[in-house]
Design a protein around this motif. Structure first.
Motif, PDB file in Angstrom:
ATOM      1  N   GLY A 283       0.821  -1.217   0.000  1.00  0.00           N
ATOM      2  CA  GLY A 283       0.000   0.000   0.000  1.00  0.00           C
ATOM      3  C   GLY A 283       0.847   1.256   0.000  1.00  0.00           C
ATOM      4  O   GLY A 283       1.726   1.424   0.852  1.00  0.00           O
ATOM      5  N   ILE A 284       0.621   2.105  -0.998  1.00  0.00           N
ATOM      6  CA  ILE A 284       1.386   3.343  -1.153  1.00  0.00           C
ATOM      7  C   ILE A 284       0.429   4.514  -1.290  1.00  0.00           C
ATOM      8  O   ILE A 284      -0.612   4.412  -1.945  1.00  0.00           O
ATOM      9  CB  ILE A 284       2.293   3.273  -2.408  1.00  0.00           C
ATOM     10  CG1 ILE A 284       3.238   2.078  -2.319  1.00  0.00           C
ATOM     11  CG2 ILE A 284       3.099   4.542  -2.577  1.00  0.00           C
ATOM     12  CD1 ILE A 284       4.059   1.863  -3.565  1.00  0.00           C
ATOM     13  N   SER A 285       0.794   5.636  -0.679  1.00  0.00           N
ATOM     14  CA  SER A 285      -0.058   6.830  -0.762  1.00  0.00           C
ATOM     15  C   SER A 285       0.186   7.531  -2.098  1.00  0.00           C
ATOM     16  O   SER A 285       0.818   8.579  -2.167  1.00  0.00           O
ATOM     17  CB  SER A 285       0.225   7.780   0.412  1.00  0.00           C
ATOM     18  OG  SER A 285       1.589   8.145   0.430  1.00  0.00           O
ATOM     19  N   ILE A 286      -0.313   6.903  -3.153  1.00  0.00           N
ATOM     20  CA  ILE A 286      -0.140   7.421  -4.501  1.00  0.00           C
ATOM     21  C   ILE A 286      -1.428   7.196  -5.287  1.00  0.00           C
ATOM     22  O   ILE A 286      -2.147   6.213  -5.059  1.00  0.00           O
ATOM     23  CB  ILE A 286       1.053   6.707  -5.194  1.00  0.00           C
ATOM     24  CG1 ILE A 286       1.347   7.319  -6.557  1.00  0.00           C
ATOM     25  CG2 ILE A 286       0.800   5.234  -5.324  1.00  0.00           C
ATOM     26  CD1 ILE A 286       2.579   6.725  -7.221  1.00  0.00           C
ATOM     27  N   LYS A 287      -1.730   8.123  -6.181  1.00  0.00           N
ATOM     28  CA  LYS A 287      -2.875   7.973  -7.071  1.00  0.00           C
ATOM     29  C   LYS A 287      -2.435   8.260  -8.500  1.00  0.00           C
ATOM     30  O   LYS A 287      -1.875   9.318  -8.774  1.00  0.00           O
ATOM     31  CB  LYS A 287      -3.995   8.935  -6.674  1.00  0.00           C
ATOM     32  CG  LYS A 287      -5.232   8.819  -7.580  1.00  0.00           C
ATOM     33  CD  LYS A 287      -6.287   9.837  -7.228  1.00  0.00           C
ATOM     34  CE  LYS A 287      -7.464   9.718  -8.196  1.00  0.00           C
ATOM     35  NZ  LYS A 287      -8.511  10.747  -7.926  1.00  0.00           N
TER      36      LYS A 287
END
Length: 410
Positions: A283-287
């Motif tokens: 899980g990465i805080s990227i969109k």
């Protein structure tokens, strides 16, 4: 590891830096085949280039003091002693005041001369007399023997991406076998019951394989050697065996699809079973690209990339390319284009976003126009020139706000 306990891009890169120390070997390849390869070691010149004093213009080799004060009204009268032949050492020297020799561009400066008068500033009176109507200073229009490259100079650094100009430098040094970094082998696995090969006609509910070819060509562009292991259906044992084979044969493994937490998403289980420590993050805080996995098996990196093409492309560019460049010891410097943003754009705070955009030149200003598409679609990248990176701590971009657009491809 808990999914949705997402990490920032900086945190992910720190994990990559602290876990993977892959040293690729050197290979020697032919000079003609080294375009787009990475230089393994510094190249130090074993000679001066050009190696002799040479003229940079067509004209007459002279001693500068012999034409001091020359002008159109009072030209200096010079005695022509012959001409310099290209590719050969001059047969004569300038021994006495007032002597000159014709010299072509690139010709070797004769002994006794220290400068060259351009032919435009001369007149020929007869076969043995030249009138010079403009003075020159010492060294004018002359390239010194070590002015291009000096003996012992490091002309190319390790990690240089070899391109035509750097290859021409290797040629000038007489380097025929070039030391380059071996290409990292990157295994590519696509997963999903709905995925069919491009030559097949998809039935309702099926789609053609996009990510395998996206990743395959991206790895080539980034200096790697892609190895395709096919499209694997959502079958645990088959995927496990394929991933185990890829880990044995490759330096890096990319599994596209199955990285989320649905019933058929097997990638996380596979990575943990393959060997310790298994999953490093999920899980990465990227969109787009939040459901991304980074794992470590037998000291090798293994990525679980999102199945949605746009998400897969973004995560590859931001993280996989970053890893490959570290392995190849390449430091790529990007020069984004400053633009005005065309509209107000809102995003959720807390995730770094990579927004595809096109660029238009309107009345002398570059305008970035967002290409609005969902992560399941690849058209966002194919329509866009580049992307805008929006920081995770902001809630969007305002119309006419200055942004920086990064090009998708080299």
């Amino acid at each position: 590891m808990d999914f949705y306990k997402v990490l920032s891009i900086e945190e992910v890169k720190d994990i990559i830096n602290s876990n993977f120390f892959l040293n690729l070997e050197k290979e020697l390849i032919n000079l003609k085949e080294c375009n787009d390869r990475i230089l393994y070691e510094d190249i130090v010149s074993s000679l001066n280039i050009p190696g002799f004093k040479r003229s940079v213009v067509d004209g007459y080799a002279v001693k500068c003091k012999d034409v001091q004060g020359a002008s159109e009204s009072i030209p200096s009268m010079m005695e022509l002693k012959g001409e310099v032949t290209m590719g050969k050492m001059p047969s004569k020297a300038l021994k006495f005041p007032g002597e000159c020799m014709y010299i072509p561009t690139g010709g070797m400066l004769p002994e006794g001369a220290d400068s060259v008068v351009m032919i435009e500033y001369t007149d020929k009176m007869d076969d043995s007399t030249i009138l010079v109507n403009k003075p020159v200073s010492s060294g004018e229009n002359v390239l010194d023997e070590d002015e291009d490259v000096e003996l012992g100079e490091a002309v190319l650094k390790a990690g240089t991406l070899l391109k035509p100009y750097s290859i021409s430098m290797l040629s000038s040094l007489g380097i025929i076998k070039v030391p380059v970094v071996c290409k990292p082998k990157v295994g590519i696995i696509s997963t999903g019951d709905e995925i069919v090969s491009p030559e097949e006609y998809p039935q309702p509910g099926q789609i053609r394989d996009i990510n395998s070819y996206l990743l395959y060509s991206s790895v080539i562009e980034d200096g790697g050697e892609p190895i395709f292991y096919g499209v694997i259906k959502d079958d645990y044992e088959n995927l496990l065996e394929t991933a185990r084979k890829a880990i044995e044969e490759c330096d890096v493994v990319l599994i596209s699809g199955g990285s989320s937490v649905g019933k058929k998403d097997q990638t996380a289980k596979i990575i943990d079973v393959l060997g310790d420590p298994g999953i490093l993050l999920h899980g990465i805080s990227i969109k787009p690209g939040k459901p991304t996995i980074v794992g470590k098996v037998k000291d090798k990196p293994i990525f679980g990339l999102p199945g949605h093409p746009l998400s897969c492309a973004v995560v590859y560019r931001v993280l996989v390319r970053y890893l490959l460049q570290r392995m190849l010891k390449v430091e790529e410097v990007e020069y984004p284009i400053p633009c005005k943003f065309s509209t107000n754009y809102h995003k959720a705070k807390g995730r770094e976003e990579y927004l595809p955009v096109t660029i238009e030149n309107i009345e002398g200003e570059y305008i970035a126009i967002p290409v609005l598409t969902k992560s399941a679609a690849i058209s966002g990248f194919t329509k866009a020139w580049g992307y805008v990176k929006i920081d995770k701590n902001v809630e969007g971009v305002l119309k006419d706000q200055k942004v920086y657009v990064y090009k998708f491809q080299r």
